[in-house]
Design an enzyme around this catalytic site. Structure first.
Site, PDB file in Angstrom:
ATOM      1  N   TYR A 128       0.497  -1.176  -0.129  1.00  0.00           N
ATOM      2  CA  TYR A 128      -0.091  -0.385  -0.120  1.00  0.00           C
ATOM      3  C   TYR A 128       0.724   1.178   0.200  1.00  0.00           C
ATOM      4  O   TYR A 128       0.524   2.636  -0.882  1.00  0.00           O
ATOM      5  CB  TYR A 128      -0.947   0.347   1.139  1.00  0.00           C
ATOM      6  CG  TYR A 128      -1.958  -0.616   1.126  1.00  0.00           C
ATOM      7  CD1 TYR A 128      -1.826  -1.869   1.606  1.00  0.00           C
ATOM      8  CD2 TYR A 128      -3.421  -0.217   1.286  1.00  0.00           C
ATOM      9  CE1 TYR A 128      -3.074  -2.809   0.673  1.00  0.00           C
ATOM     10  CE2 TYR A 128      -4.195  -0.261   0.876  1.00  0.00           C
ATOM     11  CZ  TYR A 128      -5.180  -2.302   1.400  1.00  0.00           C
ATOM     12  OH  TYR A 128      -5.997  -2.974   0.884  1.00  0.00           O
ATOM     13  N   ASP A 148      -2.078 -18.976   1.432  1.00  0.00           N
ATOM     14  CA  ASP A 148      -3.425 -19.608   0.709  1.00  0.00           C
ATOM     15  C   ASP A 148      -3.822 -20.888   1.150  1.00  0.00           C
ATOM     16  O   ASP A 148      -5.119 -20.635   0.512  1.00  0.00           O
ATOM     17  CB  ASP A 148      -2.666 -20.040  -0.767  1.00  0.00           C
ATOM     18  CG  ASP A 148      -1.300 -20.537  -0.611  1.00  0.00           C
ATOM     19  OD1 ASP A 148      -1.272 -20.547   0.400  1.00  0.00           O
ATOM     20  OD2 ASP A 148      -1.192 -20.948  -1.568  1.00  0.00           O
TER      21      ASP A 148
HETATM   22  C1  IPM Z   1     -10.635  -1.646   4.120  1.00  0.00           C
HETATM   23  C2  IPM Z   1     -10.397  -0.955   2.445  1.00  0.00           C
HETATM   24  C3  IPM Z   1      -9.299  -0.283   2.072  1.00  0.00           C
HETATM   25  C4  IPM Z   1      -8.204  -1.110   2.110  1.00  0.00           C
HETATM   26  C5  IPM Z   1      -9.357   0.667   1.076  1.00  0.00           C
HETATM   27  C6  IPM Z   1     -10.488   1.549   0.800  1.00  0.00           C
HETATM   28  C7  IPM Z   1      -8.550   1.323   0.704  1.00  0.00           C
HETATM   29  O1  IPM Z   1     -11.027  -1.943   1.930  1.00  0.00           O
HETATM   30  O2  IPM Z   1     -10.212  -0.528   4.848  1.00  0.00           O
HETATM   31  O3  IPM Z   1     -10.302  -2.422   4.110  1.00  0.00           O
HETATM   32  O4  IPM Z   1      -7.510  -1.241   1.417  1.00  0.00           O
HETATM   33  O5  IPM Z   1      -7.519  -0.237   2.850  1.00  0.00           O
END
Ligand code: IPM
Ligand code: MG
Length: 362
Positions: free
Chosen positions: A146, A227
């Site tokens: 991320y 998995d």
């Molecule tokens: C979550 C959501 C978020 C993530 C999105 C909205 C960016 O799916 O909080 O799980 O991927 O973390």
């Protein structure tokens, strides 16, 4: 005692479900003798509409000035909402990722519990549902894919996109410690979920977590490949207590773990840093298709407010009262549409909030 609570109502069903949680918080705060002072904070699509960006500096400062933040949900329909015509870094979700990073919310706690009253809504085999389950996913939230370097380039006419999965030992250690601390208060088992048969980052997770585990001899520690874990969650979820995992795996597995409880509208979550501060939100999304209809399930948000009382405000008794009130109302047969089953009474969002507030404040 007075606490400052930042309130992000957000988009879609967010405002409706947050209103019900505030109702319940008001009921328990007057019962248990503390005050909550709420400050509204804009984030997501509503912030884009007002300020052109999903998260302003003022919003971050307001969150930092709070003891905790309660959030509804953010985002709209990706196919129809103008927010999704903006570049990715200006969309509603970017606000959520930015606030996680800016507030250093590295540990995301996502419990997944099957309430006996909701067994019929559980999509798993009957004997699996009968056994029940109560697990919590501790998802690392400010690292990995991320937040790694990301770019798209074209070289010799070939377009290539790159996302980077990187973790350092400090990031792994602090997430692992959270998982073991939580396990000590539960069934004392931690399962580290990774892809150590392929990924270097997973192998580092194993080395560091094993060292952390050595400091918790009472906790049973095991590792599992992701998995296999995805399969085990639908085969035998009762085997899990605390599941520790990196950001991306945690995103995916927590939706799976939510689904098997019968409704994503039941699951709270907490995102914590290394102070008492936390951001509390339902695991489900903004459900724009049912927004404004007063039919969304507010229970996940109400339970999130309970987690807030427990983890950020140390008001454990008030938190227990909320959990008990939710169980009580389910036992009495009240259901929103998403968890409705035969013989139960169907109620709207605000009626569910009233019922839980009433039982919690008694
Ligand atoms: C979550 C959501 C978020 C993530 C999105 C909205 C960016 O799916 O909080 O799980 O991927 O973390
Ligand atoms: Mg997700």
């Amino acid at each position: 005692m007075e606490y400052k609570i930042g309130v992000i109502r957000g988009d879609g069903i967010g405002p409706e479900i947050v209103n019900e949680a505030v109702k319940v918080l008001d009921a328990v705060s007057s019962k248990f003798g503390f005050d909550l002072k709420y400050t509204d904070i804009d984030m997501g699509g509503c912030s884009i509409d007002k300020y052109g960006v999903p998260l302003t500096e003022e919003a971050v400062e307001a969150a930092k000035a709070s003891d905790a933040v309660l959030m509804g949900s953010i985002g709209g329909d990706a196919k129809t909402s103008p927010w999704y015509k903006l570049e990715p870094s200006k969309r509603p979700e970017a606000g959520l990722l930015a606030i996680r990073k800016k507030l250093n919310l590295f540990a995301n706690l996502r419990p997944s519990v099957l309430y006996p009253e909701l067994k019929k809504a559980c999509p798993l085999a009957e004997e699996t549902a009968d056994r029940g389950f109560d697990m919590i996913i501790v998802r690392e939230l400010t690292g990995g894919l991320y937040f790694g370097e990301r770019y798209t380039k074209t070289s010799k006419g070939l377009e290539t996109a790159v996302d980077t999965l990187s973790y350092n030992e400090f990031e792994i250690r602090r997430a692992a410690i959270k998982a073991f601390e939580i396990a000590m208060k539960r069934d004392k088992k931690v399962t580290l979920v990774d892809k150590a048969n392929v990924l270097d980052s997973s192998r580092l997770w194993r080395r560091i977590t094993e060292k952390v585990a050595a400091g918790y001899p009472d906790v049973k520690y095991e590792t599992m490949l992701v998995d296999n874990c995805a399969m085990q969650i639908v085969r035998d979820p009762a085997q899990f207590d605390v599941v520790l995992t990196e950001n991306m795996f945690g995103d995916i597995l927590s939706d799976e773990a939510a689904m098997i409880t019968g409704s994503i509208g039941m699951l709270p979550s907490a995102s914590l840093n290394d102070t008492k501060f936390g951001l509390y939100e339902p695991s489900g999304g903004s459900a724009p298709d049912i927004a404004g209809q007063n039919i969304a399930n507010p229970i996940a948000t109400i339970l999130s407010s309970g987690m807030m009382l427990r983890y950020s405000l140390d008001q454990d008794k008030a938190a227990d009262a909320i959990n008990e009130a939710v169980k009580q109302v389910l036992k009495e047969g009240f259901r929103t549409g998403d968890i409705m089953s035969e013989g139960c009474s169907r109620v709207n969002t605000d009626e569910m909030g009233d019922l839980i507030a009433d039982r919690a404040g008694k």
